[in-house]
Design a protein around this motif. Structure first.
Motif, PDB file in Angstrom:
ATOM      1  N   GLY A  34       1.905  -1.048  -9.646  1.00 19.89           N
ATOM      2  CA  GLY A  34       2.361  -0.037  -8.694  1.00 19.89           C
ATOM      3  C   GLY A  34       1.230   0.431  -7.796  1.00 19.89           C
ATOM      4  N   TRP A  35       1.421   1.585  -7.182  1.00 22.47           N
ATOM      5  CA  TRP A  35       0.422   2.095  -6.245  1.00 22.47           C
ATOM      6  C   TRP A  35      -0.844   2.556  -6.955  1.00 22.47           C
ATOM      7  CZ3 TRP A  35       1.339   0.336  -1.774  1.00 22.47           C
ATOM      8  CH2 TRP A  35       2.635   0.216  -1.306  1.00 22.47           C
ATOM      9  N   SER A  36      -0.743   2.894  -8.236  1.00 22.21           N
ATOM     10  CA  SER A  36      -1.934   3.356  -8.955  1.00 22.21           C
ATOM     11  C   SER A  36      -2.949   2.232  -9.162  1.00 22.21           C
ATOM     12  CB  SER A  36      -1.542   3.943 -10.306  1.00 22.21           C
ATOM     13  OG  SER A  36      -0.906   2.956 -11.103  1.00 22.21           O
ATOM     14  N   SER A  37      -2.508   0.971  -9.096  1.00 18.55           N
ATOM     15  CA  SER A  37      -3.448  -0.141  -9.261  1.00 18.55           C
ATOM     16  C   SER A  37      -4.284  -0.375  -8.000  1.00 18.55           C
ATOM     17  CB  SER A  37      -2.699  -1.419  -9.630  1.00 18.55           C
ATOM     18  OG  SER A  37      -1.874  -1.827  -8.561  1.00 18.55           O
ATOM     19  N   LEU A  38      -3.949   0.313  -6.903  1.00 18.48           N
ATOM     20  CA  LEU A  38      -4.739   0.181  -5.674  1.00 18.48           C
ATOM     21  C   LEU A  38      -6.014   1.027  -5.705  1.00 18.48           C
ATOM     22  CD1 LEU A  38      -2.270   0.135  -2.659  1.00 18.48           C
ATOM     23  CD2 LEU A  38      -3.754  -1.682  -3.449  1.00 18.48           C
ATOM     24  N   GLY A  39      -6.143   1.908  -6.675  1.00 16.49           N
ATOM     25  CA  GLY A  39      -7.288   2.809  -6.755  1.00 16.49           C
ATOM     26  C   GLY A  39      -8.638   2.124  -6.645  1.00 16.49           C
ATOM     27  N   PRO A  40      -8.901   1.076  -7.434  1.00 18.93           N
ATOM     28  CA  PRO A  40     -10.220   0.447  -7.375  1.00 18.93           C
ATOM     29  C   PRO A  40     -10.523  -0.260  -6.050  1.00 18.93           C
ATOM     30  CG  PRO A  40      -9.081  -0.148  -9.400  1.00 18.93           C
ATOM     31  CD  PRO A  40      -8.103   0.564  -8.548  1.00 18.93           C
ATOM     32  N   ILE A  41      -9.504  -0.670  -5.319  1.00 20.93           N
ATOM     33  CA  ILE A  41      -9.763  -1.406  -4.071  1.00 20.93           C
ATOM     34  C   ILE A  41      -9.424  -0.590  -2.828  1.00 20.93           C
ATOM     35  CG2 ILE A  41      -9.437  -3.647  -5.150  1.00 20.93           C
ATOM     36  CD1 ILE A  41      -6.669  -3.719  -3.744  1.00 20.93           C
ATOM     37  N   MET A  42      -9.086   0.692  -3.007  1.00 23.05           N
ATOM     38  CA  MET A  42      -8.680   1.515  -1.863  1.00 23.05           C
ATOM     39  C   MET A  42      -9.796   1.606  -0.820  1.00 23.05           C
ATOM     40  SD  MET A  42      -6.185   2.981  -0.491  1.00 23.05           S
ATOM     41  CE  MET A  42      -4.989   3.251  -1.744  1.00 23.05           C
ATOM     42  N   LEU A  43     -11.044   1.639  -1.242  1.00 21.88           N
ATOM     43  CA  LEU A  43     -12.161   1.693  -0.307  1.00 21.88           C
ATOM     44  C   LEU A  43     -12.152   0.456   0.603  1.00 21.88           C
ATOM     45  CD1 LEU A  43     -14.795   3.075   0.616  1.00 21.88           C
ATOM     46  CD2 LEU A  43     -15.969   1.691  -1.089  1.00 21.88           C
ATOM     47  N   TYR A  44     -11.868  -0.706   0.026  1.00 20.56           N
ATOM     48  CA  TYR A  44     -11.841  -1.939   0.818  1.00 20.56           C
ATOM     49  C   TYR A  44     -10.625  -1.984   1.746  1.00 20.56           C
ATOM     50  CZ  TYR A  44     -15.304  -3.255  -2.610  1.00 20.56           C
ATOM     51  OH  TYR A  44     -16.409  -3.277  -3.401  1.00 20.56           O
ATOM     52  N   VAL A  45      -9.511  -1.457   1.289  1.00 16.73           N
ATOM     53  CA  VAL A  45      -8.298  -1.419   2.113  1.00 16.73           C
ATOM     54  C   VAL A  45      -8.525  -0.520   3.337  1.00 16.73           C
ATOM     55  CG1 VAL A  45      -5.887  -0.691   2.186  1.00 16.73           C
ATOM     56  CG2 VAL A  45      -6.747  -1.950   0.207  1.00 16.73           C
ATOM     57  N   VAL A  46      -9.044   0.677   3.096  1.00 18.07           N
ATOM     58  CA  VAL A  46      -9.291   1.611   4.192  1.00 18.07           C
ATOM     59  C   VAL A  46     -10.384   1.068   5.118  1.00 18.07           C
ATOM     60  CG1 VAL A  46     -10.126   3.938   4.750  1.00 18.07           C
ATOM     61  CG2 VAL A  46      -8.485   3.605   2.905  1.00 18.07           C
ATOM     62  N   GLY A  47     -11.435   0.498   4.530  1.00 22.31           N
ATOM     63  CA  GLY A  47     -12.498  -0.088   5.356  1.00 22.31           C
ATOM     64  C   GLY A  47     -11.983  -1.229   6.215  1.00 22.31           C
ATOM     65  N   GLY A  48     -11.137  -2.073   5.654  1.00 24.82           N
ATOM     66  CA  GLY A  48     -10.556  -3.172   6.421  1.00 24.82           C
ATOM     67  C   GLY A  48      -9.687  -2.670   7.562  1.00 24.82           C
ATOM     68  N   LEU A  49      -8.896  -1.628   7.300  1.00 27.54           N
ATOM     69  CA  LEU A  49      -8.067  -1.057   8.358  1.00 27.54           C
ATOM     70  C   LEU A  49      -8.921  -0.467   9.479  1.00 27.54           C
ATOM     71  CD1 LEU A  49      -5.265   0.682   6.279  1.00 27.54           C
ATOM     72  CD2 LEU A  49      -5.025  -1.311   7.767  1.00 27.54           C
ATOM     73  N   LEU A  50     -10.002   0.206   9.101  1.00 32.28           N
ATOM     74  CA  LEU A  50     -10.884   0.788  10.119  1.00 32.28           C
ATOM     75  C   LEU A  50     -11.583  -0.292  10.953  1.00 32.28           C
ATOM     76  CD1 LEU A  50     -12.499   3.754   8.154  1.00 32.28           C
ATOM     77  CD2 LEU A  50     -10.800   3.864   9.980  1.00 32.28           C
ATOM     78  N   VAL A  51     -12.035  -1.361  10.293  1.00 29.96           N
ATOM     79  CA  VAL A  51     -12.714  -2.438  11.019  1.00 29.96           C
ATOM     80  C   VAL A  51     -11.741  -3.145  11.964  1.00 29.96           C
ATOM     81  CG1 VAL A  51     -13.791  -4.704  10.730  1.00 29.96           C
ATOM     82  CG2 VAL A  51     -14.543  -2.786   9.348  1.00 29.96           C
ATOM     83  N   VAL A  52     -10.529  -3.413  11.497  1.00 25.66           N
ATOM     84  CA  VAL A  52      -9.541  -4.072  12.349  1.00 25.66           C
ATOM     85  C   VAL A  52      -9.170  -3.165  13.523  1.00 25.66           C
ATOM     86  CG1 VAL A  52      -7.139  -4.850  12.430  1.00 25.66           C
ATOM     87  CG2 VAL A  52      -8.627  -5.605  10.585  1.00 25.66           C
TER      88      VAL A  52
END
Length: 89
Positions: A34-52
């Motif tokens: 679920g959404w709770s498994s995104l916790g460890p990679i949330m930094l990479y998700v947000v960073g990727g969105l910002l870079v794009v």
């Protein structure tokens, strides 16, 4: 009526896209952890969105800048200065 039909089709299309997006978020909550498994990679998700987003904004600025300053105009070899209005020749 001719003007209302494209507007109604656009609204229907946007509604369908929004409904599909809502369904994917709902269905995604039951896949894997679920959404709770995104916790460890949330930094990479947000960073990727910002870079794009930054890359998209930078490339759009570059496209508008070059169009505004005449870099997109065709070069004419038969005219002095290439036929560009801002040439100093």
């Amino acid at each position: 009526m001719k003007r209302a039909l494209p507007i109604l089709l656009a609204i229907a299309g946007l509604t369908a896209v929004a409904a599909f997006g809502g369904w994917t978020f709902y269905a995604g909550s039951s896949i894997g952890g679920g959404w709770s498994s995104l916790g460890p990679i949330m930094l990479y998700v947000v960073g990727g969105l910002l870079v794009v987003g930054a890359l998209t904004g930078g490339l759009m600025w570059l496209a508008f800048h070059s169009a505004r300053h005449g870099y997109d105009e065709p070069y004419d070899v038969n005219r002095p200065g290439g036929g560009r209005p801002d040439s100093k020749v």
